[in-house]
Design an enzyme around this catalytic site. Structure first.
Site, short mmCIF file in Angstrom:
data_model
loop_
_atom_site.label_atom_id
_atom_site.label_comp_id
_atom_site.label_asym_id
_atom_site.label_seq_id
_atom_site.Cartn_x
_atom_site.Cartn_y
_atom_site.Cartn_z
N ILE A 14 -0.62 35.00 54.72
CA ILE A 14 0.04 33.91 55.44
C ILE A 14 -0.77 32.63 55.25
CG2 ILE A 14 0.61 33.03 57.73
CD1 ILE A 14 1.27 35.89 58.57
N CYS A 15 -0.12 31.62 54.67
CA CYS A 15 -0.71 30.29 54.48
C CYS A 15 -2.06 30.42 53.75
CB CYS A 15 -0.83 29.60 55.83
SG CYS A 15 -1.30 27.86 55.69
N GLN A 16 -3.15 29.98 54.35
CA GLN A 16 -4.45 30.10 53.70
C GLN A 16 -4.78 31.57 53.43
OE1 GLN A 16 -7.86 29.59 56.22
NE2 GLN A 16 -9.01 28.46 54.65
N GLY B 33 -2.70 33.61 52.44
CA GLY B 33 -2.02 33.89 51.18
C GLY B 33 -2.90 33.49 50.00
N THR C 279 3.26 34.09 51.74
CA THR C 279 4.19 33.29 52.53
C THR C 279 3.56 31.93 52.79
OG1 THR C 279 3.31 34.15 54.62
CG2 THR C 279 5.16 35.32 53.71
#
Lengths: 429, 354
Positions: free
Chosen positions: B146-148, B150, B170
């Site tokens: 998720i975000c960072q 990811g 994501t």
């Protein structure tokens, strides 16, 4: 009005809410009267002021979410100020001007007057209500102050209150004189302390200067937002569209504000001023820390420098311990171990060749931060146990889980870690 | 045509309504009680320093045998993926038959100042992956970043490809220099070394306000006006307060890790150049040969879609799928629309490949 707790009981609640309604009805009447008496004078019966009065009376009854609610009230005031400005315009425009294109000129004049207000709000000698109006356009700056509040030298950042106009009056000459004074070489046994204080004062002056540039750079935002708002309203009029609620007007203003802001903050100029701003603040804080460290050292108290040294050492020890634990446990908690390769330093990975390549690249390009980690290897091995039943099923596409909460006998022996021993194991999985 | 159709009476009523809503809101808020977050039952299965690895207790009959590890960012807290019963990406993934684990990085303090990206990615993340490989008796696991988180997952998958069966990213930044990347634009001239030397760990609050400053009129103003309008609905108010709690629940950022992430990723954009070095490993995205599902949000103001979509050009996999969510950076996890779209799509994609 009452300051009783609004949640005390249902009967009191009804009474409390009725009182609030009465307050707003009364304020509404006052406002209507104010408009009639003073042709929309901004301070008489101002809705934002009404909200202030109301909040001052009731705030004490909401201890738990008070700070959050204060922000809601602030935003309510922004909405009411904007709405009141619109109402001033709508009640002042002659009926005839609403036909044809006459309204455009009227609206432009009204917006020009607001711009003048915004410009005046930069100086100190304006009434409070004008200052409140400028707050409408200061949300971007507000977020900056909040952002830096954890790192500012003084609570709320005292330099904010030095208005850019006042600073401009000081002129560069004053800054140059102060700078000359701060450049006098230190002598004697206090030489180092004097130099540190001089550097601190110079950093502070520079921060003040950069802060004012930052504030000035934001100043045009309000003007630009109004220009965009005018153009959008003009376009709506031409398309036969109209604003039907105050909230719709507020939303349009937000859209214009965001558009203007996005364009501004993505400019190279903003990138420069933002960087200078953060760097200047850090320079002040860094210098302050050095001075403080000197004093702490003189008092035989731990300094930041010493603390960092200890933390660094402790971190290296932590890595070494993890590395030793990893070696002791035969490393790489995978089931078959066939993919485990010792990379000769660093945390476990899959490529000695890649590691050598990384060394070469690091020498070529220079790498921030990560280099310290190279000296140690790995961490402690995974302590969690396998899921015995599940292991047998590995490879099958889908497996079946038991109902949540079910605990299988013997599950407690499955794991090595304390957490694992508490874990329910799903049958068949 | 005159572009205003508001009568003075209507305007007065609207303002009076606002006052009344604020009054009613006080009652609603005072009765809200505890703002609870984290809807799905979970248990701790591994702990190391401040990190905790959680396992969400499955509630479906049939489970995919390969566990899914959710790797959250260091910024903010991971319960956003499991905010409440009807807004939980985790729950959706579980309903689709995935066995879900989550890394909670915890709240770092001054003692963690010198943790590097190597410690986080090859160390903590690597050991969590090993825990799950061993626990499930598999050579490789599925990862969802998720975000960072990811970006961390990409780095991990590129350096330990055999340990990752399928990779889902994501709202993950990949190309940090796309023209519309506001955060990247802002930090380009910031002296990160000086900032970290001065601040040590970077206060979470500072990052928080930076994110809000990306859209100050909307996130600092309009959003709260929307809130006032829902104050008569206790459920809506509670939902809002949950999000509010999450937004302002910001762990500090460890100085050394922050330094490398900001300099190498944001300022120098080294990830797509193949120049990132984490510990002893050069991160080459071409090594990512496992199937990749890249989910991005069309209206993401923190990680522009172009930044995420760039992944396709740099990974080595032949099985690459992109999925666009019509919403924003947070909406992709908590909106009603997202609950119907993201978990089912991710589950179907994983189940087809496991």
């Amino acid at each position: 009005m009452t300051t009783d707790n609004p949640s005390a009981n249902s009967t009191e609640n009804t009474g409390w809410l009725d009182l609030q309604r009465q307050f707003w009805e009364s304020w509404s009447r006052m406002y209507t009267q104010g408009v009639a008496d003073a042709a929309g004078g901004p301070s008489k019966g101002s809705w934002a002021e009404g909200l202030d009065h109301w909040w001052n009376a009731v705030a004490g009854s909401l201890p738990e979410h008070r700070r959050f609610y204060e922000h809601l009230v602030e935003q309510g005031k922004v909405f009411m100020t904007l709405s009141q400005e619109l109402m001033k315009f709508l009640t002042s425009i002659p009926a005839g001007a609403k036909e044809g294109d006459g309204w455009k000129e009227q609206l432009k004049s009204h917006f020009d007057a607001i711009k003048e207000t915004l410009a005046r709000a930069r100086s100190q000698d304006v009434p409070n209500y004008l200052r409140g109006f400028s707050a409408l356009f200061e949300l971007p700056l507000d977020t900056w102050y909040r952002m830096m509040s954890g790192s500012a030298m003084t609570p709320g950042d005292v330099l904010r209150n030095v208005r850019s106009e006042a600073l401009e009056k000081m002129g560069e000459q004053v800054h140059r004189s102060v700078d000359r004074f701060l450049s006098v070489p230190g002598v004697g046994y206090t030489r180092e302390s004097q130099e540190q204080l001089q550097q601190f004062a110079r950093a502070l002056l520079n921060y003040q200067k950069v802060l004012q540039e930052y504030l000035s750079a934001h100043h045009h935002l309000g003007m630009d937002t109004l220009d965009r708002l005018y153009k959008k309203l003009e376009a709506m009029g031409e398309k036969g569209e109209s604003i039907k609620t105050l909230r719709a007007m507020y939303d349009l203003w937000v859209d214009c504000g965001e558009e203007s802001y996005a364009e501004f903050v993505m400019s190279p100029e903003f990138q420069d001023v933002y960087g200078e701003m953060v760097n200047a603040l850090m320079a002040v804080k860094h210098q302050a820390r050095l001075i403080l460290d000197e004093h702490l050292g003189a008092l035989n108290m731990p300094t930041r420098r010493e603390m960092n040294s200890i933390i660094r050492h402790q971190n290296e020890l932590r890595r070494s311990i993890k590395s030793l634990q990893r070696e002791r446990n035969g490393r790489d908690g995978g089931p078959s171990h066939r993919h485990a390769h010792h990379a000769g330093g660093g945390h476990g990975g899959e490529g000695g060749a890649q590691s050598r390549e990384a060394d070469a690249l690091r020498k070529r390009t220079g790498v921030a931060g990560a280099v310290a980690g190279d000296e140690t290897s790995g961490g402690r091995p995974a302590e969690s146990a396998e899921l015995p039943a599940r292991k047998k099923q590995a490879g099958k596409r889908m497996i079946t889980a038991r109902a949540p909460g079910a605990v299988e006998a013997g599950a407690a022996t499955a794991g090595n870690s304390p957490a694992e021993s508490q874990r329910p194991v799903k049958a068949g999985g | 045509m005159f572009p205003f159709q508001i009568t003075p009476d209507e305007a007065l009523k609207e303002m009076q309504d606002l006052g009344n809503k604020l009054a009613l809101g006080m009652k609603t808020l005072s009765e809200l009680g505890e703002i609870d977050v984290g809807a799905t039952e979970k248990e701790e299965i591994y702990r190391e320093d401040k990190l905790v690895l959680y396992h969400f207790k499955p509630f479906v009959e049939r489970l995919n045998p390969v566990p899914l590890l959710v790797v959250y960012a260091l910024v903010n807290r991971p319960y956003m993926a499991d905010l409440q019963q009807n807004r939980s990406m985790i729950r959706g993934l579980m309903a689709g038959g995935l066995d879900v684990y989550l890394i909670d990085w915890g709240y770092p303090d001054g003692g963690d100042l010198y943790l590097t990206l190597d410690d986080y990615i090859n160390g903590y993340l690597g050991r969590c992956v090993d825990v799950l490989r061993k626990r499930h008796g598999v050579d490789s696991i599925n990862i969802l970043g998720i975000c960072q988180g990811g970006t961390f997952s990409l780095c991990f998958a590129a350096t330990h490809p055999k340990k990752v069966r399928n990779l889902i990213t994501t709202v993950t930044p990949v190309d940090f220099h796309t023209p519309d990347d506001m955060l990247s634009h802002w930090v380009r001239k910031v002296d990160i070394d000086r900032l970290v030397e001065t601040m040590g760990n970077v206060p979470g609050e500072m990052l928080n306000w930076t994110f809000l400053a990306l859209k100050p009129f909307r996130l600092f103003g309009q959003k709260y006006m929307d809130m006032i309008n829902t104050l008569d609905d206790p459920m809506a108010a509670k939902n809002f307060m949950r999000m509010e709690k999450w937004i302002f629940d910001s762990p500090d950022q460890v100085g050394e890790a922050y330094r490398q992430f900001m300099k190498d990723f944001y300022q120098k954009n080294k990830l797509i150049k193949g120049e990132i070095v984490i510990g002893n490993h050069r991160v080459d995205l071409k090594n990512i040969t496992m199937p990749v599902l890249n989910i991005y949000a069309k209206d993401d103001h923190l990680v522009p879609p172009a930044s995420s979509k760039a992944l396709e050009r740099y990974v080595g996999t032949k099985d690459y799928t992109a999925l666009e969510f019509p919403g924003g950076h947070i909406g992709i996890y908590v909106s009603g629309k997202a609950q119907k779209m993201i978990p089912p799509a991710a589950c179907e994609w994983v189940n087809q490949r496991t």
